[in-house]
Scaffold this motif. Sequence first.
Motif, short mmCIF file in Angstrom:
data_model
loop_
_atom_site.label_atom_id
_atom_site.label_comp_id
_atom_site.label_asym_id
_atom_site.label_seq_id
_atom_site.Cartn_x
_atom_site.Cartn_y
_atom_site.Cartn_z
N ALA A 63 10.63 -22.70 -39.05
CA ALA A 63 12.09 -22.58 -39.03
C ALA A 63 12.51 -21.17 -39.41
O ALA A 63 13.69 -20.88 -39.53
CB ALA A 63 12.71 -23.58 -40.00
N GLY A 64 11.55 -20.29 -39.60
CA GLY A 64 11.87 -18.94 -40.09
C GLY A 64 11.54 -17.86 -39.08
O GLY A 64 11.18 -18.14 -37.94
N HIS A 65 11.65 -16.63 -39.56
CA HIS A 65 11.45 -15.48 -38.70
C HIS A 65 10.05 -15.42 -38.09
O HIS A 65 9.87 -14.90 -36.99
CB HIS A 65 11.70 -14.19 -39.49
N HIS A 74 18.57 -11.38 -33.79
CA HIS A 74 17.15 -11.18 -34.08
C HIS A 74 16.35 -10.84 -32.84
O HIS A 74 15.39 -10.11 -32.91
CB HIS A 74 16.57 -12.41 -34.76
N VAL A 88 19.04 -16.38 -48.47
CA VAL A 88 19.79 -15.25 -47.89
C VAL A 88 18.93 -14.52 -46.84
O VAL A 88 19.42 -14.14 -45.78
CB VAL A 88 20.26 -14.27 -48.99
N GLU A 126 22.81 -12.50 -38.10
CA GLU A 126 22.75 -11.38 -37.19
C GLU A 126 21.72 -11.62 -36.11
O GLU A 126 20.88 -12.49 -36.20
CB GLU A 126 22.43 -10.11 -37.96
N GLY A 160 16.78 -15.61 -44.84
CA GLY A 160 16.69 -16.33 -43.57
C GLY A 160 17.85 -16.06 -42.63
O GLY A 160 17.73 -16.26 -41.43
N VAL A 161 18.99 -15.62 -43.17
CA VAL A 161 20.13 -15.34 -42.30
C VAL A 161 20.41 -13.83 -42.21
O VAL A 161 21.46 -13.41 -41.75
CB VAL A 161 21.42 -16.08 -42.77
N THR A 162 19.45 -13.03 -42.69
CA THR A 162 19.60 -11.57 -42.64
C THR A 162 18.62 -11.02 -41.61
O THR A 162 17.49 -11.49 -41.54
CB THR A 162 19.31 -10.96 -44.01
N MET A 163 19.06 -10.06 -40.85
CA MET A 163 18.18 -9.50 -39.82
C MET A 163 17.03 -8.75 -40.47
O MET A 163 17.23 -7.81 -41.23
CB MET A 163 18.95 -8.54 -38.93
N PRO A 164 15.78 -9.15 -40.18
CA PRO A 164 14.64 -8.43 -40.74
C PRO A 164 14.64 -6.99 -40.24
O PRO A 164 14.93 -6.74 -39.07
CB PRO A 164 13.43 -9.18 -40.19
N ALA A 194 8.30 -17.61 -36.81
CA ALA A 194 8.11 -18.49 -35.65
C ALA A 194 8.45 -17.80 -34.33
O ALA A 194 8.07 -18.29 -33.28
CB ALA A 194 8.95 -19.74 -35.81
N ALA A 195 9.18 -16.69 -34.39
CA ALA A 195 9.69 -16.11 -33.15
C ALA A 195 8.91 -14.89 -32.69
O ALA A 195 9.18 -14.36 -31.63
CB ALA A 195 11.16 -15.74 -33.33
N VAL A 196 7.97 -14.44 -33.51
CA VAL A 196 7.26 -13.21 -33.18
C VAL A 196 6.25 -13.48 -32.07
O VAL A 196 5.55 -14.50 -32.08
CB VAL A 196 6.58 -12.61 -34.43
N VAL A 231 13.77 -18.30 -30.94
CA VAL A 231 13.26 -19.57 -31.47
C VAL A 231 13.40 -19.64 -32.99
O VAL A 231 13.27 -20.71 -33.57
CB VAL A 231 11.80 -19.86 -31.04
N ASP A 232 13.69 -18.52 -33.66
CA ASP A 232 13.98 -18.61 -35.10
C ASP A 232 15.48 -18.85 -35.34
O ASP A 232 15.99 -18.58 -36.43
CB ASP A 232 13.42 -17.42 -35.88
N HIS A 259 18.41 -17.61 -34.12
CA HIS A 259 19.48 -16.61 -34.25
C HIS A 259 19.99 -16.20 -32.87
O HIS A 259 19.20 -15.96 -31.96
CB HIS A 259 18.98 -15.40 -35.02
N GLN A 268 12.73 -25.38 -30.43
CA GLN A 268 11.53 -25.45 -31.27
C GLN A 268 11.90 -25.93 -32.68
O GLN A 268 11.23 -26.76 -33.27
CB GLN A 268 10.88 -24.07 -31.35
N PHE A 269 13.03 -25.39 -33.20
CA PHE A 269 13.52 -25.79 -34.52
C PHE A 269 13.73 -27.31 -34.56
O PHE A 269 13.33 -27.98 -35.51
CB PHE A 269 14.84 -25.06 -34.81
N GLU A 296 14.98 -19.57 -26.64
CA GLU A 296 15.25 -20.98 -26.39
C GLU A 296 15.99 -21.09 -25.06
O GLU A 296 17.10 -20.57 -24.92
CB GLU A 296 16.10 -21.58 -27.52
N GLN A 321 11.61 -11.25 -29.08
CA GLN A 321 11.17 -12.56 -29.59
C GLN A 321 11.26 -13.61 -28.50
O GLN A 321 11.97 -13.44 -27.51
CB GLN A 321 12.08 -12.98 -30.76
N SER A 377 25.69 -11.91 -43.10
CA SER A 377 26.10 -12.69 -41.95
C SER A 377 24.89 -12.95 -41.06
O SER A 377 23.88 -12.30 -41.15
CB SER A 377 27.14 -11.91 -41.17
#
Lengths: 117, 329
Positions: free
Chosen positions: B151-153, A23, B314, A21, B316-320, B155-157, A102-103, A105, B100-101, A53, A50, A19
Amino acid sequence: MNRFAYLALLPALLFGSASVEAHANLQSASPAVGSTVGSPPAQVSLTFSQNLERKFSRLEVRNAGGTRVDSGGVSVTGNTMRVGVKGLSPGAYTVHWRVLSVDTHTTEGSFTFRVGR
Amino acid sequence: MFDPLIVVRTIHFAAAIAVAGAFAFSLFVVEPVWSGARSLPPEMAASARQHLTRLVWLGLAFAVPSGIAWLLVLAAQIGDVPLSDALRDGTAWAVLTDTQFGVVWELRAALALVLAALLLMRQRTTVRWQRWLRIVTATSAVLLLGSLAWAGHAAAVVGIGGSLHLLSDIAHLLAAGAWLGGLVPLLLFMRQAESALAQQPSALPCLVLNRFSALGIAAVATVAASGLVNAWFLTDHMRGLFGTDYGALILIKSGLFGIMFCIASINRVRITPRIAAAVEADDPVLAISAWRQLRTNTAVEIAIGLVIIYVVGVLGVTMPSGHTHLSFL
């Protein structure tokens, strides 16, 4: 964790059960989470893990009766969001946030702080 | 719960990788071989170019709708509304213009348009401009794939670590494009060259294999190195590699990459020299049998590559695991 337990993730791979989640996690807050401050703060500030937005990030502060006490003008700079609060009388306040990192989530949460001795 | 975002992400990644891979294969593999070949059947080069152009159009035909679907599904999830409402109530527009996306998506849509326009122009220009057009179209394809990093993780760090992670992610995407994306035109080329090889064993197909192999080695090394850097950031310095969903997916992805790497090594060390030896001995039967083996292996590699892209969908929608400090160990 047993190495074969990873096999349990195969259905997730096949059917995409993972799902969306959160971030952006709350790293620090002022007033701090669960703290009691002696003098009323002029603003509530939250820092996340992070960047956020602005358009899709909300922050509200409510008193024990559920009435909003923030100015409504939320500002977002990088990974920090702030909202002004005025004339807080002694008592408990709940901060509720819902932010989009910004990613892309969304994450939300709430905490309380107290004003008073 | 079924998450449509996984499906659109998978299709979009695969399409962008296919587009970039077609250009990598054209610029670094077949064109240098064609320009160096003395006895090249002209129809072979023309037909190979046509295949590559078709592949790019096919990639764009999947990339554009899946990109739009990605934006809409994401807007619905952000606004917590049904898909149709996200379009009607302006959430999708707000995501496109105020995040940003969205800005990255606007730029990528422009890149796709530029790419399509240049492809059309290429068919009508003089030879003098062909080379420049090829470079500009290839750059657009590279940007179309590399910009997915935003568009991925990564970009937000926050901070310098974020920039390093972003650079690593771009390198990872582009190397995957060159290798995995290059396998598709390689397979098409192998199918095309097989009949020519059966009639007259020639060293030309081996030159193509050797050049792809050189590109593959550089790309695989980059995939592995940037993959390690990405995993370092996303799994809390590898601590979250075990005992989290995200870490397990990274391990599955690495395992699949390992299998692809083994097949590529067998192709390089055993099968390609066998084809070269058969061509040298003027033995079409042996050459064709090894060639078919290589074709099968390439098809298997592409299939594994698609599963890897699904895992990326998968992930991309899972919490790292690096973004949280919780673990269910």
